[in-house]
Design a protein around this motif. Structure first.
Motif, short mmCIF file in Angstrom:
data_model
loop_
_atom_site.label_atom_id
_atom_site.label_comp_id
_atom_site.label_asym_id
_atom_site.label_seq_id
_atom_site.Cartn_x
_atom_site.Cartn_y
_atom_site.Cartn_z
N ALA A 81 -10.46 7.51 -2.40
CA ALA A 81 -9.67 8.40 -3.25
C ALA A 81 -9.66 9.81 -2.68
N ALA A 82 -10.78 10.26 -2.15
CA ALA A 82 -10.84 11.60 -1.57
C ALA A 82 -9.97 11.69 -0.32
N VAL A 83 -9.95 10.63 0.48
CA VAL A 83 -9.08 10.60 1.66
C VAL A 83 -7.62 10.66 1.23
N ALA A 84 -7.28 9.88 0.22
CA ALA A 84 -5.90 9.88 -0.27
C ALA A 84 -5.52 11.24 -0.84
N GLN A 85 -6.45 11.87 -1.53
CA GLN A 85 -6.17 13.17 -2.14
C GLN A 85 -5.97 14.24 -1.06
N SER A 86 -6.60 14.05 0.10
CA SER A 86 -6.43 15.03 1.18
C SER A 86 -5.12 14.82 1.94
N GLY A 87 -4.33 13.83 1.52
CA GLY A 87 -3.02 13.63 2.12
C GLY A 87 -2.96 12.56 3.20
N HIS A 88 -4.05 11.86 3.42
CA HIS A 88 -4.09 10.80 4.43
C HIS A 88 -4.09 9.43 3.76
N THR A 89 -3.68 8.44 4.50
CA THR A 89 -3.75 7.07 4.01
C THR A 89 -5.17 6.56 4.23
N SER A 147 -8.20 4.55 5.25
CA SER A 147 -8.46 3.48 6.22
C SER A 147 -9.96 3.31 6.33
N LEU A 148 -10.37 2.21 6.93
CA LEU A 148 -11.81 1.95 7.06
C LEU A 148 -12.48 3.07 7.86
N ALA A 149 -11.84 3.52 8.93
CA ALA A 149 -12.43 4.57 9.77
C ALA A 149 -12.59 5.88 8.99
N LEU A 150 -11.57 6.27 8.24
CA LEU A 150 -11.64 7.52 7.49
C LEU A 150 -12.68 7.44 6.37
N ILE A 151 -12.76 6.30 5.73
CA ILE A 151 -13.74 6.12 4.66
C ILE A 151 -15.15 6.16 5.24
N LYS A 152 -15.36 5.44 6.33
CA LYS A 152 -16.67 5.39 6.96
C LYS A 152 -17.10 6.78 7.42
N ALA A 153 -16.17 7.56 7.93
CA ALA A 153 -16.49 8.91 8.38
C ALA A 153 -16.85 9.82 7.21
N ARG A 154 -16.26 9.58 6.06
CA ARG A 154 -16.52 10.44 4.90
C ARG A 154 -17.87 10.12 4.25
N ARG A 160 -10.06 -2.87 -3.23
CA ARG A 160 -10.07 -2.57 -4.67
C ARG A 160 -9.35 -1.24 -4.95
N PHE A 161 -9.58 -0.26 -4.09
CA PHE A 161 -8.92 1.04 -4.26
C PHE A 161 -7.40 0.87 -4.18
N LYS A 162 -6.94 0.11 -3.20
CA LYS A 162 -5.50 -0.08 -3.02
C LYS A 162 -4.87 -0.84 -4.19
N SER A 163 -5.67 -1.67 -4.89
CA SER A 163 -5.13 -2.44 -6.00
C SER A 163 -5.13 -1.65 -7.32
N ARG A 169 -6.82 5.83 -9.75
CA ARG A 169 -7.22 6.47 -8.49
C ARG A 169 -7.58 7.93 -8.72
N GLU A 170 -6.82 8.61 -9.56
CA GLU A 170 -7.08 10.02 -9.84
C GLU A 170 -8.42 10.20 -10.56
N LYS A 171 -8.77 9.26 -11.42
CA LYS A 171 -10.04 9.34 -12.14
C LYS A 171 -11.23 9.26 -11.18
N LEU A 172 -11.07 8.50 -10.11
CA LEU A 172 -12.15 8.35 -9.14
C LEU A 172 -12.51 9.70 -8.52
#
Length: 112
Positions: A13-21, A23-30, A46-49, A55-58
């Motif tokens: 959700a944080a990656v999505a909020q920052s304007g990126h799609t 992905s496993l790499a971005l999530i793992k880095a965060r 689960r996030f995509k579903s 998503r905003e609540k997360l």
């Protein structure tokens, strides 16, 4: 404390909020902790579903990583110089002990 799966979803959700799609790499880095890949995949799926409102609540409920981590004080030059001095002294002592051990070993090998 949230479960690892919730951490993965919050990171997505944080990656999505920052304007990126997300992905496993971005999530793992965060995420600061090491999580198994199957858990990362499940969390991303689960996030995509989730509907957009969920998503905003997360992102609202999960504290940001920089806010949750306490700030470490930056050591001063004097403190670093003291640490370097101590490490040099320890290094000298270890060199002396190593030389003594080498001499002792040489004597022991000579006795055989």
């Amino acid at each position: 404390m949230s479960t690892p799966l919730e951490q993965v979803m919050a990171a997505a959700a944080a990656v999505a909020q920052s304007g990126h799609t997300p992905s496993l790499a971005l999530i793992k880095a965060r995420l600061s902790n090491k999580l198994p890949m199957p858990l990362l995949v499940e969390g991303l799926q689960r996030f995509k579903s989730l509907p957009e409102s969920e998503r905003e609540k997360l992102t609202q409920s999960e504290p940001r990583q920089d806010e949750a981590a306490p700030q470490k004080p930056v050591p001063t030059v004097e403190v670093l110089q003291q640490e370097i001095s101590q490490l040099r002294q320890e290094q000298q002592q270890l060199k002396q002990e190593f030389a003594a051990l080498q001499q002792r070993l040489a004597k022991l090998e000579g006795q055989q």
